[in-house]
Design a protein around this motif. Structure first.
Motif, PDB file in Angstrom:
ATOM      1  N   ASN A 162     139.453   4.228  43.753  1.00 12.90           N
ATOM      2  CA  ASN A 162     140.300   3.051  43.091  1.00 12.90           C
ATOM      3  C   ASN A 162     140.950   2.501  43.980  1.00 12.90           C
ATOM      4  N   LEU A 163     141.771   3.086  44.757  1.00 13.93           N
ATOM      5  CA  LEU A 163     142.783   2.452  45.692  1.00 13.93           C
ATOM      6  C   LEU A 163     142.078   1.684  47.008  1.00 13.93           C
ATOM      7  N   ALA A 164     141.089   2.337  47.309  1.00 14.41           N
ATOM      8  CA  ALA A 164     140.249   1.602  48.375  1.00 14.41           C
ATOM      9  C   ALA A 164     139.352   0.379  47.759  1.00 14.41           C
ATOM     10  N   VAL A 165     139.006   0.248  46.595  1.00 15.17           N
ATOM     11  CA  VAL A 165     138.119  -0.476  46.113  1.00 15.17           C
ATOM     12  C   VAL A 165     139.355  -1.790  45.965  1.00 15.17           C
ATOM     13  N   ASP A 166     140.367  -1.415  45.494  1.00 16.53           N
ATOM     14  CA  ASP A 166     141.141  -2.612  45.148  1.00 16.53           C
ATOM     15  C   ASP A 166     141.580  -3.741  46.600  1.00 16.53           C
ATOM     16  N   GLU A 167     141.459  -3.126  47.666  1.00 14.70           N
ATOM     17  CA  GLU A 167     141.595  -3.703  48.670  1.00 14.70           C
ATOM     18  C   GLU A 167     140.453  -4.842  48.949  1.00 14.70           C
ATOM     19  N   VAL A 168     139.450  -4.644  48.451  1.00 10.87           N
ATOM     20  CA  VAL A 168     138.134  -5.557  48.869  1.00 10.87           C
ATOM     21  C   VAL A 168     137.650  -6.234  47.493  1.00 10.87           C
ATOM     22  N   ARG A 169     138.058  -6.187  46.383  1.00  7.72           N
ATOM     23  CA  ARG A 169     137.744  -6.542  45.243  1.00  7.72           C
ATOM     24  C   ARG A 169     138.440  -7.789  44.726  1.00  7.72           C
ATOM     25  N   PRO A 170     137.674  -8.820  44.164  1.00  4.23           N
ATOM     26  CA  PRO A 170     138.339 -10.077  43.848  1.00  4.23           C
ATOM     27  C   PRO A 170     139.114 -10.025  42.502  1.00  4.23           C
ATOM     28  N   ILE A 171     139.964 -10.903  42.085  1.00  4.75           N
ATOM     29  CA  ILE A 171     140.629 -10.765  40.585  1.00  4.75           C
ATOM     30  C   ILE A 171     139.645 -10.769  39.482  1.00  4.75           C
ATOM     31  N   SER A 172     139.973 -10.062  38.697  1.00  2.00           N
ATOM     32  CA  SER A 172     139.212  -9.774  37.389  1.00  2.00           C
ATOM     33  C   SER A 172     137.750  -9.077  37.733  1.00  2.00           C
ATOM     34  N   VAL A 173     137.729  -8.503  38.666  1.00  2.69           N
ATOM     35  CA  VAL A 173     136.429  -7.754  39.018  1.00  2.69           C
ATOM     36  C   VAL A 173     136.985  -6.204  39.260  1.00  2.69           C
ATOM     37  N   PHE A 174     136.244  -5.118  38.325  1.00  2.00           N
ATOM     38  CA  PHE A 174     136.800  -3.780  38.335  1.00  2.00           C
ATOM     39  C   PHE A 174     135.672  -3.034  38.477  1.00  2.00           C
ATOM     40  N   PRO A 175     135.822  -1.918  39.255  1.00  2.00           N
ATOM     41  CA  PRO A 175     134.881  -0.703  39.425  1.00  2.00           C
ATOM     42  C   PRO A 175     134.939   0.093  38.157  1.00  2.00           C
ATOM     43  N   ASN A 176     133.655   0.629  37.586  1.00  2.00           N
ATOM     44  CA  ASN A 176     133.541   1.741  36.749  1.00  2.00           C
ATOM     45  C   ASN A 176     132.905   2.857  37.491  1.00  2.00           C
ATOM     46  N   LEU A 177     133.717   3.874  37.940  1.00  2.00           N
ATOM     47  CA  LEU A 177     133.260   4.931  38.510  1.00  2.00           C
ATOM     48  C   LEU A 177     132.803   5.946  37.787  1.00  2.00           C
ATOM     49  N   ARG A 178     131.654   6.625  38.534  1.00  2.00           N
ATOM     50  CA  ARG A 178     130.828   7.469  37.900  1.00  2.00           C
ATOM     51  C   ARG A 178     130.765   8.783  38.787  1.00  2.00           C
ATOM     52  N   LEU A 179     130.606   9.939  38.331  1.00  2.00           N
ATOM     53  CA  LEU A 179     130.511  10.868  39.002  1.00  2.00           C
ATOM     54  C   LEU A 179     129.008  11.613  39.180  1.00  2.00           C
ATOM     55  N   ALA A 180     128.576  11.583  40.345  1.00  2.00           N
ATOM     56  CA  ALA A 180     127.134  12.325  40.449  1.00  2.00           C
ATOM     57  C   ALA A 180     126.856  13.482  39.805  1.00  2.00           C
ATOM     58  N   ASN A 181     125.872  13.707  39.366  1.00  2.00           N
ATOM     59  CA  ASN A 181     125.228  15.067  39.028  1.00  2.00           C
ATOM     60  C   ASN A 181     124.855  15.916  40.175  1.00  2.00           C
ATOM     61  N   ASP A 182     125.352  16.851  40.237  1.00  2.00           N
ATOM     62  CA  ASP A 182     124.984  18.058  41.183  1.00  2.00           C
ATOM     63  C   ASP A 182     123.781  18.733  40.657  1.00  2.00           C
ATOM     64  N   VAL A 183     122.677  18.798  41.442  1.00  2.00           N
ATOM     65  CA  VAL A 183     121.600  19.471  40.968  1.00  2.00           C
ATOM     66  C   VAL A 183     121.267  20.575  41.947  1.00  2.00           C
ATOM     67  N   GLN A 184     121.489  21.743  41.643  1.00  2.00           N
ATOM     68  CA  GLN A 184     121.291  23.086  42.616  1.00  2.00           C
ATOM     69  C   GLN A 184     119.875  23.209  42.656  1.00  2.00           C
ATOM     70  N   ILE A 185     119.486  23.591  44.134  1.00  2.00           N
ATOM     71  CA  ILE A 185     118.202  23.792  44.675  1.00  2.00           C
ATOM     72  C   ILE A 185     118.099  25.081  44.685  1.00  2.00           C
ATOM     73  N   GLY A 186     116.962  25.642  44.499  1.00  2.00           N
ATOM     74  CA  GLY A 186     116.474  27.241  44.897  1.00  2.00           C
ATOM     75  C   GLY A 186     115.114  27.036  45.216  1.00  2.00           C
ATOM     76  N   LEU A 187     114.628  28.540  45.411  1.00  9.05           N
ATOM     77  CA  LEU A 187     113.161  28.664  45.517  1.00  9.05           C
ATOM     78  C   LEU A 187     112.493  30.282  45.472  1.00  9.05           C
ATOM     79  N   ARG A 188     111.543  30.184  45.232  1.00 10.21           N
ATOM     80  CA  ARG A 188     110.854  31.256  44.814  1.00 10.21           C
ATOM     81  C   ARG A 188     109.822  31.665  45.705  1.00 10.21           C
TER      82      ARG A 188
END
Length: 440
Positions: A301-327
């Motif tokens: 949020n702090l980093a995006v505030d430096e490059v966003r214009p007025i009245s434009v806001f980020p909606n942050l979403r956390l990515a889903n971690d998918v565990q990978i394995g094998l047999r």
């Protein structure tokens, strides 16, 4: 155009012999052709000294010229160019070694601590805890209760330089989220002080940051550059709703297209939101836990505030971690250690999978290549890729993945295709891994 100085190919220094020849010609023009310019004459010696001084001026001119460009500037000149772009040279992270010790563990149980585990100093009323993340995985048992691992500070700068024996424990928040045992069973200590936080990144790394910085203030590239440069961000993606219809919105399914306009131009001054999908690196927290903005969410949020214009806001979403394995079933050459070969396979897959970005597929062919490249392995058979958590909202035609209680196992030869908001994660001690050794 002169052959020396600023040319179309850059700055060309005038050679010493050319400088001497020019001064000799000037001396003949002023004092006459009969002036003694032999190497043994006093005038020639003075002329040579002045020519050498002029050569140093040419070198200074070359240095001054190339200090104006990020691709060639060094040292303080490169710092000034970075300051013009608002990109200061970053401090490095402190590094050290921590000894993890198991106390009071159960017999026959192995206590696994993944790479990226957070250890910390004790916090006080005036000094918050200094956090470090481990760079290696560790496994503790009552028979082998201690192990040494390399660590690096989560925050850059000299604050990460702590005295010996200052690191005391596993971070409780990390332990609750990632570990399956009481963190009080494991103590951490550093026999030597951690060092390196007082240094700054090299010219090469700093130059890449300057050259990679977008020169436009408000574009998706500029925002992504600001986010991906943050410590703790493994990868990120940006989604701009104005780039197309977002069918994931709830109103899409209930809108009557024949009776009204689906969208209209945004009025000036009304808020506009865009999505930033962020994948967090191991050892970093999404939300701040110390009362200050040290979580990845707040830092973005702090980093995006430096490059966003007025009245434009980020909606942050956390990515889903998918565990990978094998047999799989492997065949090894006689005389080779099966456990060592399985460990090598896991190490290679860990490097491969954990380097993938958001939405990147885990390719069956690459897994096969990594496995067969292990010394002592004859063949690998019946390889099935696995993933967790389960797929949502997908339709399969023909062969379908096989579902277990907490595992999706894919048919032989099938890739694991991830959604744009998913990122692959591989843990060497994951329960999704089932590698058996065949003696035939």
């Amino acid at each position: 155009m002169s052959d020396f100085g600023i040319t179309s190919d850059g700055f060309a220094i005038k050679p010493l012999q050319e400088i001497i020849n020019d001064k000799a010609a000037l001396a003949r023009e002023i004092f006459g052709d009969d002036i003694d310019l032999r190497s043994t004459s006093a005038f020639r010696q003075i002329m040579n000294i002045v020519a050498a001084s002029d050569l140093e001026l040419w070198k200074l001119g070359e240095s001054s010229y190339y200090s104006c460009f990020p691709s060639t500037a060094t040292g303080d000149a490169l710092d000034l160019l970075g300051d013009d772009l608002g990109i200061p040279r970053r401090a490095l992270k402190s590094h050290g070694t921590v000894v993890l010790t198991l106390e009071g563990g159960k017999n026959g149980r192995s206590y696994s601590i993944p790479a990226g585990a957070v250890v910390e100093t004790l916090s006080t009323a005036t000094d918050p805890a200094v956090r470090f993340r481990t760079l290696q995985r560790a496994s503790l048992t009552n028979q082998a209760p201690t192990v040494s691992v390399e660590v690096e500070a989560l925050a850059r700068g000299p604050a990460g330089n702590v005295a010996k024996n200052a690191i005391k424990q596993l971070n409780p928040d990390f332990a609750r989220a990632k570990l399956s045992f009481d963190p009080a069973l494991v103590t951490a200590t550093n026999a030597n002080a951690t060092m390196g936080g007082e240094n700054f990144e090299s010219d090469e790394g700093y130059r890449l940051a300057i050259l990679g910085r977008p020169r436009t203030l408000w574009t998706l590239e500029a925002v992504r550059s600001a986010v991906i440069a943050l410590d703790g961000v493994r990868d990120c993606r940006l989604f701009d709703p104005l780039g197309g219809v977002d069918v994931s919105q709830s109103k899409f399914s209930f809108f009557s297209f024949g009776r009204g306009r689906f969208g209209k131009q945004r009025r000036v001054g009304t808020p506009f939101y865009f999505d930033i999908l962020v994948a967090v690196a191991p050892g970093f927290f999404w939300e701040s836990t110390t009362g200050k903005a040290d979580g990845v969410q707040d830092l973005v949020n702090l980093a995006v505030d430096e490059v966003r214009p007025i009245s434009v806001f980020p909606n942050l979403r956390l990515a889903n971690d998918v565990q990978i394995g094998l047999r799989a079933i492997i065949m090894i050459q006689p005389g080779h250690d099966a456990d060592a070969i399985i460990g090598s396979i896991k190490d290679r897959l860990e490097r491969r999978v954990n380097s993938l970005g958001l939405g990147n597929s885990v390719l069956y062919s690459q897994v096969i290549y990594d496995c067969k490249d292990v010394t002592g392995l004859i063949d690998i058979q019946q390889l099935h890729l696995r993933r967790n958590p389960p797929l949502m909202g997908s339709i399969a035609f023909g062969r379908s993945p096989r579902f277990n209680s907490a595992v999706i196992e894919f048919p032989i030869g099938e890739n694991i295709n991830l959604q744009p908001d998913e990122i692959a994660v591989f843990h060497v001690d994951s329960q999704l891994i089932d590698i058996q050794v065949s003696n035939t």
